[in-house]
Design a protein around this motif. Structure first.
Motif, mmCIF file in Angstrom:
data_model
loop_
_atom_site.group_PDB
_atom_site.id
_atom_site.type_symbol
_atom_site.label_atom_id
_atom_site.label_comp_id
_atom_site.label_asym_id
_atom_site.label_seq_id
_atom_site.Cartn_x
_atom_site.Cartn_y
_atom_site.Cartn_z
ATOM 1 N N GLY A 122 0.788 -1.228 0.000
ATOM 2 C CA GLY A 122 0.000 0.000 0.000
ATOM 3 C C GLY A 122 0.817 1.273 0.000
ATOM 4 N N SER A 123 2.123 1.164 0.226
ATOM 5 C CA SER A 123 2.976 2.351 0.119
ATOM 6 C C SER A 123 4.313 1.917 -0.474
ATOM 7 C CB SER A 123 3.176 3.017 1.482
ATOM 8 O OG SER A 123 3.821 2.148 2.366
ATOM 9 N N PRO A 124 4.890 2.768 -1.311
ATOM 10 C CA PRO A 124 6.144 2.396 -1.980
ATOM 11 C C PRO A 124 7.289 2.198 -0.992
ATOM 12 C CG PRO A 124 5.193 4.371 -2.966
ATOM 13 C CD PRO A 124 4.408 4.068 -1.725
ATOM 14 N N GLU A 125 8.094 1.189 -1.281
ATOM 15 C CA GLU A 125 9.292 0.894 -0.499
ATOM 16 C C GLU A 125 10.410 0.572 -1.479
ATOM 17 O OE1 GLU A 125 10.781 -2.495 2.682
ATOM 18 O OE2 GLU A 125 8.646 -2.308 2.243
ATOM 19 N N GLU A 126 11.613 1.072 -1.209
ATOM 20 C CA GLU A 126 12.745 0.836 -2.094
ATOM 21 C C GLU A 126 13.190 -0.623 -2.005
ATOM 22 O OE1 GLU A 126 14.458 2.977 -4.301
ATOM 23 O OE2 GLU A 126 12.732 4.275 -3.950
ATOM 24 N N PHE A 127 13.230 -1.291 -3.149
ATOM 25 C CA PHE A 127 13.721 -2.658 -3.242
ATOM 26 C C PHE A 127 14.840 -2.712 -4.267
ATOM 27 C CE2 PHE A 127 9.571 -3.706 -1.503
ATOM 28 C CZ PHE A 127 9.812 -4.828 -0.729
ATOM 29 N N ARG A 128 15.854 -3.554 -3.981
ATOM 30 C CA ARG A 128 16.887 -3.818 -4.979
ATOM 31 C C ARG A 128 16.242 -4.592 -6.113
ATOM 32 N NH1 ARG A 128 19.925 -5.631 -0.732
ATOM 33 N NH2 ARG A 128 19.497 -7.754 -1.397
ATOM 34 N N VAL A 129 16.566 -4.235 -7.348
ATOM 35 C CA VAL A 129 16.053 -4.952 -8.519
ATOM 36 C C VAL A 129 17.185 -5.188 -9.504
ATOM 37 C CG1 VAL A 129 13.698 -4.066 -8.313
ATOM 38 C CG2 VAL A 129 15.336 -2.836 -9.718
ATOM 39 N N LEU A 130 17.112 -6.318 -10.166
ATOM 40 C CA LEU A 130 18.019 -6.675 -11.261
ATOM 41 C C LEU A 130 19.497 -6.518 -10.918
ATOM 42 C CD1 LEU A 130 16.035 -5.270 -14.304
ATOM 43 C CD2 LEU A 130 16.149 -7.629 -13.484
ATOM 44 N N SER A 131 19.868 -6.914 -9.715
ATOM 45 C CA SER A 131 21.289 -6.939 -9.355
ATOM 46 C C SER A 131 21.896 -8.217 -9.942
ATOM 47 C CB SER A 131 21.463 -6.953 -7.838
ATOM 48 O OG SER A 131 20.960 -5.773 -7.276
ATOM 49 N N THR A 132 23.113 -8.120 -10.403
ATOM 50 C CA THR A 132 23.780 -9.275 -10.992
ATOM 51 C C THR A 132 25.082 -9.545 -10.247
ATOM 52 O OG1 THR A 132 22.871 -8.671 -13.145
ATOM 53 C CG2 THR A 132 24.622 -10.300 -13.134
ATOM 54 N N VAL A 133 25.298 -10.806 -9.936
ATOM 55 C CA VAL A 133 26.486 -11.251 -9.217
ATOM 56 C C VAL A 133 27.191 -12.284 -10.074
ATOM 57 C CG1 VAL A 133 27.287 -12.495 -7.173
ATOM 58 C CG2 VAL A 133 25.367 -10.929 -6.980
ATOM 59 N N ILE A 134 28.519 -12.213 -10.115
ATOM 60 C CA ILE A 134 29.312 -13.318 -10.663
ATOM 61 C C ILE A 134 29.911 -14.012 -9.456
ATOM 62 C CG2 ILE A 134 31.290 -14.009 -12.051
ATOM 63 C CD1 ILE A 134 30.813 -11.530 -13.766
ATOM 64 N N LYS A 135 29.701 -15.308 -9.370
ATOM 65 C CA LYS A 135 30.082 -16.065 -8.182
ATOM 66 C C LYS A 135 30.819 -17.341 -8.586
ATOM 67 C CE LYS A 135 27.877 -17.935 -4.015
ATOM 68 N NZ LYS A 135 26.590 -18.191 -3.339
ATOM 69 N N VAL A 136 31.718 -17.793 -7.729
ATOM 70 C CA VAL A 136 32.345 -19.108 -7.897
ATOM 71 C C VAL A 136 32.440 -19.746 -6.519
ATOM 72 C CG1 VAL A 136 34.749 -18.311 -7.751
ATOM 73 C CG2 VAL A 136 34.206 -20.423 -8.986
ATOM 74 N N GLU A 137 32.109 -21.034 -6.459
ATOM 75 C CA GLU A 137 32.180 -21.815 -5.226
ATOM 76 C C GLU A 137 33.117 -22.997 -5.505
ATOM 77 O OE1 GLU A 137 28.176 -22.932 -4.220
ATOM 78 O OE2 GLU A 137 27.448 -20.890 -4.456
ATOM 79 N N PRO A 138 34.433 -22.811 -5.325
ATOM 80 C CA PRO A 138 35.405 -23.802 -5.783
ATOM 81 C C PRO A 138 35.258 -25.203 -5.184
ATOM 82 C CG PRO A 138 36.476 -22.076 -4.501
ATOM 83 C CD PRO A 138 35.054 -21.665 -4.679
ATOM 84 N N TRP A 139 34.637 -25.336 -4.010
ATOM 85 C CA TRP A 139 34.452 -26.656 -3.393
ATOM 86 C C TRP A 139 32.970 -27.012 -3.263
ATOM 87 C CZ3 TRP A 139 38.289 -23.263 -1.705
ATOM 88 C CH2 TRP A 139 39.597 -23.713 -1.928
ATOM 89 N N ALA A 140 32.137 -26.445 -4.126
ATOM 90 C CA ALA A 140 30.691 -26.699 -4.063
ATOM 91 C C ALA A 140 30.371 -28.146 -4.405
ATOM 92 C CB ALA A 140 29.958 -25.780 -5.038
ATOM 93 N N PRO A 141 29.321 -28.688 -3.789
ATOM 94 C CA PRO A 141 28.884 -30.035 -4.176
ATOM 95 C C PRO A 141 28.387 -30.071 -5.626
ATOM 96 C CG PRO A 141 27.676 -29.251 -2.226
ATOM 97 C CD PRO A 141 28.568 -28.154 -2.681
ATOM 98 N N GLU A 142 27.813 -28.951 -6.102
ATOM 99 C CA GLU A 142 27.365 -28.865 -7.498
ATOM 100 C C GLU A 142 28.581 -28.522 -8.356
ATOM 101 O OE1 GLU A 142 26.306 -26.689 -5.181
ATOM 102 O OE2 GLU A 142 24.268 -27.282 -4.698
ATOM 103 N N VAL A 143 28.973 -29.437 -9.210
ATOM 104 C CA VAL A 143 30.170 -29.249 -10.035
ATOM 105 C C VAL A 143 30.058 -27.975 -10.873
ATOM 106 C CG1 VAL A 143 31.574 -30.271 -11.868
ATOM 107 C CG2 VAL A 143 30.673 -31.717 -10.048
ATOM 108 N N ALA A 144 28.872 -27.662 -11.359
ATOM 109 C CA ALA A 144 28.686 -26.472 -12.198
ATOM 110 C C ALA A 144 29.039 -25.187 -11.457
ATOM 111 C CB ALA A 144 27.243 -26.405 -12.693
ATOM 112 N N HIS A 145 28.939 -25.167 -10.137
ATOM 113 C CA HIS A 145 29.242 -23.953 -9.368
ATOM 114 C C HIS A 145 30.731 -23.788 -9.096
ATOM 115 C CE1 HIS A 145 24.931 -23.364 -7.629
ATOM 116 N NE2 HIS A 145 24.963 -23.428 -8.946
ATOM 117 N N ARG A 146 31.525 -24.779 -9.496
ATOM 118 C CA ARG A 146 32.972 -24.673 -9.303
ATOM 119 C C ARG A 146 33.627 -23.804 -10.358
ATOM 120 N NH1 ARG A 146 34.214 -30.967 -7.691
ATOM 121 N NH2 ARG A 146 32.743 -31.008 -5.948
#
Length: 156
Positions: free
Chosen positions: A75-99
């Motif tokens: 019912g009233s406007p509130e500032e929200f983050r939109v369309l933020s983009t992150v590049i991330k790497v998880e070198p020891w992730a269980p999901e191989v694609a995230h390495r």
């Protein structure tokens, strides 16, 4: 777990942080592991460096400059983050694609599209570009309809 504090990005492609090399102690094995961040990593790794951590709790990312818009959710406007983009790497992730580095898009505050490879990110970009074109068409229609409406009101 890594505490995430987005860095202020300058928006310049030339202001990329060089990779940092640091070590941590593998909490399971006691082994000292050397790790080199990905180019552009904006995380502060001081909580992990030299300390015991689980390898899967070590990751890097580059958080781009935030964009906010006033979203009317309750019912009233509130500032929200939109369309933020992150590049991330998880070198020891269980999901191989995230390495390997991948993209994460925050559509609206805490609502994410995760694990995007370059083709997936391009698909999202093309989808949003198409929507943006539709929004431009709607804008042109709005300008025309509004002008006609105001003109009619002025004649009445």
């Amino acid at each position: 777990m890594t505490t995430v504090v987005p860095a202020q990005a300058s928006g310049s492609a030339t202001s990329v942080t060089p990779p940092r090399t640091w070590s941590f102690i593998d909490r399971r094995t006691g082994e000292v592991r050397r790790y080199t961040c990905m180019v552009g990593c904006t995380l502060d790794h001081s909580r992990e460096a030299g300390r015991e951590v689980f390898p899967e709790d070590v990751w890097c990312w580059f958080w781009d400059e935030s964009l906010t818009l006033p979203v009317n959710e309750n019912g009233s406007p509130e500032e929200f983050r939109v369309l933020s983009t992150v590049i991330k790497v998880e070198p020891w992730a269980p999901e191989v694609a995230h390495r390997l580095p991948f993209a994460v898009i925050e559509l609206v505050d805490d609502h994410f599209i995760d694990g995007l490879d370059p083709d997936g990110l391009e698909t999202v970009i093309n989808t949003l570009a198409s929507r943006l074109e539709q929004m431009r068409e709607t804008h042109a229609r709005l300008v025309s309809v509004r002008a006609e409406y105001v003109g009619r009101q002025a004649r009445a």
